[in-house]
Write a protein that holds these residues in place. Structure first.
Motif, PDB file in Angstrom:
ATOM      1  N   TYR A 269      47.604  36.217  25.751  1.00 11.34           N
ATOM      2  CA  TYR A 269      46.487  37.217  25.683  1.00 11.34           C
ATOM      3  C   TYR A 269      46.186  38.005  26.701  1.00 11.34           C
ATOM      4  O   TYR A 269      46.214  37.326  27.912  1.00 11.34           O
ATOM      5  N   ALA A 270      46.192  39.405  26.393  1.00 12.18           N
ATOM      6  CA  ALA A 270      45.822  40.326  27.719  1.00 12.18           C
ATOM      7  C   ALA A 270      44.580  40.106  28.185  1.00 12.18           C
ATOM      8  O   ALA A 270      43.614  40.814  27.636  1.00 12.18           O
TER       9      ALA A 270
ATOM     10  N   GLU B  46      43.371  41.266  30.786  1.00 15.12           N
ATOM     11  CA  GLU B  46      42.797  42.363  31.472  1.00 15.12           C
ATOM     12  C   GLU B  46      43.715  43.602  30.995  1.00 15.12           C
ATOM     13  O   GLU B  46      44.630  43.554  30.579  1.00 15.12           O
ATOM     14  N   GLU B  47      42.884  44.616  31.078  1.00 17.72           N
ATOM     15  CA  GLU B  47      43.696  46.121  30.397  1.00 17.72           C
ATOM     16  C   GLU B  47      43.237  47.118  31.421  1.00 17.72           C
ATOM     17  O   GLU B  47      42.207  47.242  31.681  1.00 17.72           O
ATOM     18  N   LYS B  48      44.062  48.303  31.195  1.00 18.16           N
ATOM     19  CA  LYS B  48      43.877  49.526  32.154  1.00 18.16           C
ATOM     20  C   LYS B  48      43.234  50.463  31.105  1.00 18.16           C
ATOM     21  O   LYS B  48      44.193  50.653  29.949  1.00 18.16           O
ATOM     22  N   ILE B  49      42.142  51.137  31.291  1.00 21.11           N
ATOM     23  CA  ILE B  49      41.794  52.154  30.592  1.00 21.11           C
ATOM     24  C   ILE B  49      41.603  53.237  31.398  1.00 21.11           C
ATOM     25  O   ILE B  49      40.554  53.272  31.884  1.00 21.11           O
TER      26      ILE B  49
ATOM     27  N   THR C 249      39.805  49.402  35.168  1.00 22.63           N
ATOM     28  CA  THR C 249      40.566  47.959  34.700  1.00 22.63           C
ATOM     29  C   THR C 249      39.486  47.265  33.948  1.00 22.63           C
ATOM     30  O   THR C 249      38.199  47.064  34.454  1.00 22.63           O
TER      31      THR C 249
ATOM     32  N   TYR D 232      38.265  43.767  32.666  1.00 26.46           N
ATOM     33  CA  TYR D 232      38.600  42.251  32.421  1.00 26.46           C
ATOM     34  C   TYR D 232      37.814  41.494  31.135  1.00 26.46           C
ATOM     35  O   TYR D 232      36.780  42.054  30.872  1.00 26.46           O
TER      36      TYR D 232
ATOM     37  N   THR E 210      38.221  36.846  20.747  1.00 20.58           N
ATOM     38  CA  THR E 210      37.369  37.752  21.490  1.00 20.58           C
ATOM     39  C   THR E 210      35.871  37.601  21.329  1.00 20.58           C
ATOM     40  O   THR E 210      34.983  38.006  22.016  1.00 20.58           O
TER      41      THR E 210
ATOM     42  N   THR F 119      33.282  41.944  28.145  1.00 17.80           N
ATOM     43  CA  THR F 119      33.896  42.989  29.154  1.00 17.80           C
ATOM     44  C   THR F 119      33.317  43.175  30.356  1.00 17.80           C
ATOM     45  O   THR F 119      32.199  43.307  30.300  1.00 17.80           O
TER      46      THR F 119
ATOM     47  N   SER G  26      33.957  46.238  33.134  1.00 20.46           N
ATOM     48  CA  SER G  26      34.909  47.431  33.728  1.00 20.46           C
ATOM     49  C   SER G  26      34.731  47.739  35.179  1.00 20.46           C
ATOM     50  O   SER G  26      33.550  47.778  35.531  1.00 20.46           O
TER      51      SER G  26
END
Ligand code: NAD
Length: 462
Positions: A121-122, A124-127, A131, A133, A452, A457, A459
């Motif tokens: 599972y991710a 962490e993601e970039k938007i 970033t 978490y 989830t 989250t 950010s």
């Protein structure tokens, strides 16, 4: 049956704070099969403290390592699968082959899916310039029902651990022995002390203490809508996260183009499995006027074939409740075409596989969850009426649609107010989100959506 006389807290079996016990009865012969301690506020407090203490280190454990430990837990469940099936049969009463295939088999699948999801599972993601978490919510209070004793536990504990949360479990009082076996498996798998804790006990005592405990960050509850509302209110007042998996009254919609025999037989089998004690069971069968009588005859024949093959319901109270609903159906003018309210055996909490015809959408048996082996067949004139009936309860957990082709069934399913629909007999998918629309609940279990629920989250902007 093996039974521990303590609570599993902080990685060890510890004596319970009080002296009260719960006697577990076999629903098949009403004889005792074990005894467990009835937890108190003090037991719950000790378990929550252990979970809080273990939380920082578990949250910081790399997800791949958490996944490996959940994989080890899955392997322990595999090693114990015969013992699990025998224990579920002893305390829930389901026939052994069903316990082996479903009660032991499905949790192994679900635990395996979270071993893999934790690792892949991710988190962490970039938007854009952020970033994001995905961080664990904290300590989870898990409260589970008796109908699928191990499945309901694994549905909560596996994703919570995968997310990095720690857990205190309060299982149903009718099926605590399966929960103790799960605790043994978690221990043997090497789940660190305090990451998983078990307190057996009564709902209004241990369950309520867990839901109200200020050290619990998220309450995940599966059970009746009445108790769910109370838990939702408690969690709301404390601004705590809450997931509620509640009751259902699902529709099995057989469209005019469908293969009637196949759809009716599958519908009856769906309700009879686990003696009707499945929250997502398709207890309302909707059939068009032209084929109504044929469907009734097919359903009566299918139910009669179950005869004594189905197990009992879980306890005397449930047996009385289900029989009461059957009487109510007759009183309100529905016609029994198979079974009836008379108990089929002198000993054990058995209920006859029952089919009602001439059920109208507003009858009690078409509106309220019976949680027993009872199917109601309702007539519709056209698809719009079928949709109104299908959506015409406070629930929205599951359902089924049958048609000559999938496209027609999908078009109907998309208009249903419900969380899951099986198209032309589609099979169970342990990765698909499961949960309710309307009063069937809040939140989802299983697969990535189930994971989830236990994450929040954070950010960071750059
Ligand atoms: P229940 O609500 O009586 O009990 C469920 C759990 O809650 C048990 O562990 C019980 O001890 C505990 N509990 C009871 N009172 C409590 C309180 N005041 N505070 C905290 N905890 C309390 O339900 P049940 O009879 O065990 O289970 C049957 C119900 O569960 C049915 O309505 C069924 O539809 C529902 N269910 C829903 C799903 C789903 O996923 N939506 C799955 C299975 C069962």
């Amino acid at each position: 049956m093996k039974a521990h006389d303590g609570m599993y807290i902080g990685g060890a079996w510890r004596p319970a704070a009080g002296t009260d016990t719960i006697t577990v009865l076999s629903p098949a012969d009403e004889q005792p099969v074990g005894e467990v301690p009835a937890g108190t506020v003090e037991d719950v407090d000790a378990a929550v403290r252990a979970a809080r203490e273990a939380f920082p280190a578990w949250a910081a454990t790399p997800p791949v390592e958490r996944g490996a430990l959940i994989g080890a837990l899955r392997d322990q469940l595999v090693a114990r699968k015969d013992e699990i099936a025998e224990t579920v049969t002893a305390e829930l009463g389901s026939p052994l082959p069903f316990s082996q295939m479903v009660h032991a088999g499905v949790p192994i699948l679900v635990a395996g899916s979270y071993a893999e999801l934790a690792a892949t599972y991710a988190f962490e993601e970039k938007i854009g310039n952020s970033t994001v978490y995905m961080e664990p919510v904290g300590v989870v209070g898990a409260i589970t029902p008796w109908n699928y004793p191990l499945h309901q536990i694994v549905n909560k504990v596996a994703p919570a651990l995968a997310a990095g949360c720690t857990v205190v479990l309060k299982p149903a009082e009718d099926t605590p022995l399966t929960a103790q076996l799960f605790a043994e498996a978690a221990h043997e798998a090497g789940i660190p002390a305090g990451v998983f804790n078990l307190v057996t006990g009564l709902g209004p005592v241990a369950g309520q203490a867990l839901a109200e405990h200020e050290g619990v960050d998220l309450v995940s509850f599966t059970g009746s809508t009445a108790v769910g509302k109370q838990i939702g209110a408690t969690a709301g007042a404390a601004v705590k996260r809450v997931a509620l998996e509640l009751g259902g009254k699902s529709a099995n919609v057989i469209l005019p183009s469908a293969d009637l025999t196949k759809a009716v037989k599958a519908g009856v089998a769906n309700v009879m499995s686990n003696s009707g004690q499945t929250c997502s069971a398709w207890t309302r069968m909707l059939v068009d006027s032209a084929r109504y009588d044929e469907a009734v005859a097919l359903a009566a024949e299918a139910a009669a074939k179950y005869g004594s093959r189905i197990g009992p319901v879980v306890n005397a109270k449930q047996q009385a409740r289900v029989r009461g609903y059957i009487d109510k159906g007759v009183e309100e003018g529905a016609r029994v075409v198979a079974g009836g309210s008379e108990a089929p055996r002198e000993q054990g909490y058995f209920v006859q596989p029952t089919v009602f015809a001439d059920v109208t959408p507003q009858m009690t048996i078409a509106q309220e969850e019976i949680f027993g082996p009872v199917v109601s067949i309702i007539r519709y004139e056209d698809e719009d009426e079928a949709l109104r009936i299908a959506n015409g309860t406070v629930y929205g957990l599951a359902g089924a649609v049958w048609a000559a082709d999938d496209a027609e069934a999908i078009a109907f399913a998309r208009r249903m107010d419900t969380g899951q629909v099986d198209i032309n007999g589609g099979s169970f998918n342990p990765l698909a989100p499961f949960g309710g629309y309307k009063q069937s609940g809040v939140g989802r279990e299983l697969g990535p959506h189930g994971l989830t629920e236990y994450l929040q989250t954070k950010s960071l902007q750059f």
